[in-house]
Design an enzyme around this catalytic site. Sequence first.
Site, short mmCIF file in Angstrom:
data_model
loop_
_atom_site.label_atom_id
_atom_site.label_comp_id
_atom_site.label_asym_id
_atom_site.label_seq_id
_atom_site.Cartn_x
_atom_site.Cartn_y
_atom_site.Cartn_z
N ASP A 331 0.87 -1.16 0.00
CA ASP A 331 0.00 0.00 0.00
C ASP A 331 0.91 1.23 0.00
O ASP A 331 2.09 1.13 0.38
CB ASP A 331 -0.88 -0.03 1.26
CG ASP A 331 -1.64 1.26 1.45
OD1 ASP A 331 -2.30 1.71 0.50
OD2 ASP A 331 -1.56 1.83 2.56
N ASP A 523 -1.71 -0.83 6.05
CA ASP A 523 -1.96 -0.35 7.41
C ASP A 523 -3.36 0.19 7.64
O ASP A 523 -3.71 0.51 8.77
CB ASP A 523 -0.95 0.75 7.75
CG ASP A 523 -1.26 2.06 7.03
OD1 ASP A 523 -1.71 2.00 5.86
OD2 ASP A 523 -1.07 3.13 7.63
N ASP A 527 -7.28 -1.72 3.77
CA ASP A 527 -6.28 -2.74 3.43
C ASP A 527 -6.66 -4.12 3.98
O ASP A 527 -6.06 -5.12 3.58
CB ASP A 527 -4.90 -2.36 3.99
CG ASP A 527 -4.33 -1.13 3.30
OD1 ASP A 527 -4.67 -0.91 2.13
OD2 ASP A 527 -3.55 -0.40 3.94
#
Length: 642
Positions: A331, A523, A527
Amino acid sequence: MMTVRNRFIFSLIFSLPLLVNMIGMPFGFMLPGGDWTQFVLTSAIMAVAAWPFIQSAWASFRHHHANMDTLVAIGTVTAYLYSVYALLTNRAVFFESAAFVITFILLGQYLEARMKDTASNAVGKLMDLQAKDAEVVRNGQTVRVPLAEVKVGDVIRVRPGQKIAVDGEIIEGSSTIDESMVTGESMPVSKKVGDKVIGATMNSNGTFLFRAGKVGDDTLLAQIVEMVKKAQTSHAPIQKTVDKIADIFVPVVLIAAIATFTVWYVFLNASLVNSLLFAVSVVIIACPCALGIATPTALMVGTGRSAKLGILIKNGEVLEAANTVKTIVFDKTGTITVGKPKVTDIIGDEQSVLQTAASLEAASEHPLAAAILAEAKAAQVTAAPVTNFQAVEGQGVTATVNGQAAFIGNTKMVHGTLSPDLQSQMNALQKEAKTVVVVGVKGAALGLIAIQDTPKASSAPAIVALKKRGYHTVMLTGDNQRVAEAIASQVGIDDVIADVLPGDKAAVVAKLQKEAPVAFVGDGINDAPALTTADVGIAMGSGTDIAIESGGIVLIKNDLMDVVTALTLARKTFNRIRLNLFWAFIYNTLGIPIAAGLFAGLGLILSPELAGLGMALSSLSAVASSLLLNTTKLQTKQKIAA
């Protein structure tokens, strides 16, 4: 039930006279009472020290299953019963074989248990880190209360040199805090108002007040302890294969023992005693105890060491899956980047653009919204009340501001069209790795706000290290392609997949999994599906609770270099498991022919008691091999940077 330690001590005490008798016989010394004394001593060992083996073997037999205890029980009971028969018919006895085998096996199990305790002491050490009490401010007075009485919302005073009792947020004062005991980070961390503090960490020099946010089982330390416990008692999938092999191996060994007895007694005309000794030796030497402990001991050591480094590997399945990973997907915001973006440019009438944006983002917790609100506060721009608020997935938000329909988001909010001037400025800002949002009213753009989030210091070194190890790296983000590619270029990521809606991240991961096993590092709340879908989900410790819960590996320090450490340790741990299993199989394979008397003509004979000692040493070697993981060198940030 007696512990393994007490059973070993009991068996040792009753075996020592048998040892003295065996050594003294060539010199004419024998125990008072002769063979009958041996019978009494060995019977005590069989009734107390060996009984759990016999019980386990009988239970397995009733369920049509054979285990390691089956071999121990059959070998020792055979030696014992034959010796009883020999005693009653005035033949030579070998009670000492049964007694010594039990003693040596229990010695191996006792040493194994001791080493397991050493390997798993990470949990005990973590528990010892907890503060015993706290100074809580109640009704204007500071009172010291036991840790169990601290409640969420309590204001706690922490003085220099004191442990922080629970997790919370500083509301007054500042200090430097040593968080190494929980995160593994060696350098003290400066803390001020608004910063989070972790229970069990040590305050260095300042005095401050913080509000308790998580207490009891909800604290980070408690969660770490629970994760480590679960990891160290879990089983890697390879253990299931080992168990299946053991199910087949035990009956094969019993057949081999019967064949050994038959060949010696029937075809080679050996005595009944010698034929039985060969058969019993085969049963004892083949006991695959080392197979049973090869996996769990390595798993315990590996997960224990990772916990000390601030890396939580939740179970054996995750550890084994991490060993297969080929592609690592990251990410962007809060993972590769710092996650605290700042407004860098405002295009258009600053007052109007900023007030409209701040009004629309007032209720949002998104990092970009936080950056806009922080800029509005710094510019002393007050947000206006909003009505008809609506979030548009993958685009932005709309609401009524000052009586006008307003919006903030990407270019989809203006149907993908901007004036040539605004489009040109947006392109220029995006080339600088800045995220640009469109602010508008009545369906038309009012202006642009550029926000920039810089990469973490650890991102580029971590990507370099991963690529050196042969991993393929991918960035997966909802940001636009230009910004994503600019950030990826800065840190060295191989591929970029941008403009992905939050709900589509898991689908992208699933598509990548068709090509190779995937680890996903993230995080945020959005996600969580991707973390769960990936073969290995790696959650940043500073992320949301749901992301941490979804991840199979949790990086407490929020440092991407720990991705390298986690995968390296997982690989080394799994390699150690395979090495342990290899030597355990080799040991059994080589030991059985010797025990069966195949090399008796060369004078190489393995008695049952020596077979028992060899089996104990085999188990011990598997544990010692696993403990070597504690000395394995792992790549550090400093070495990478160098």
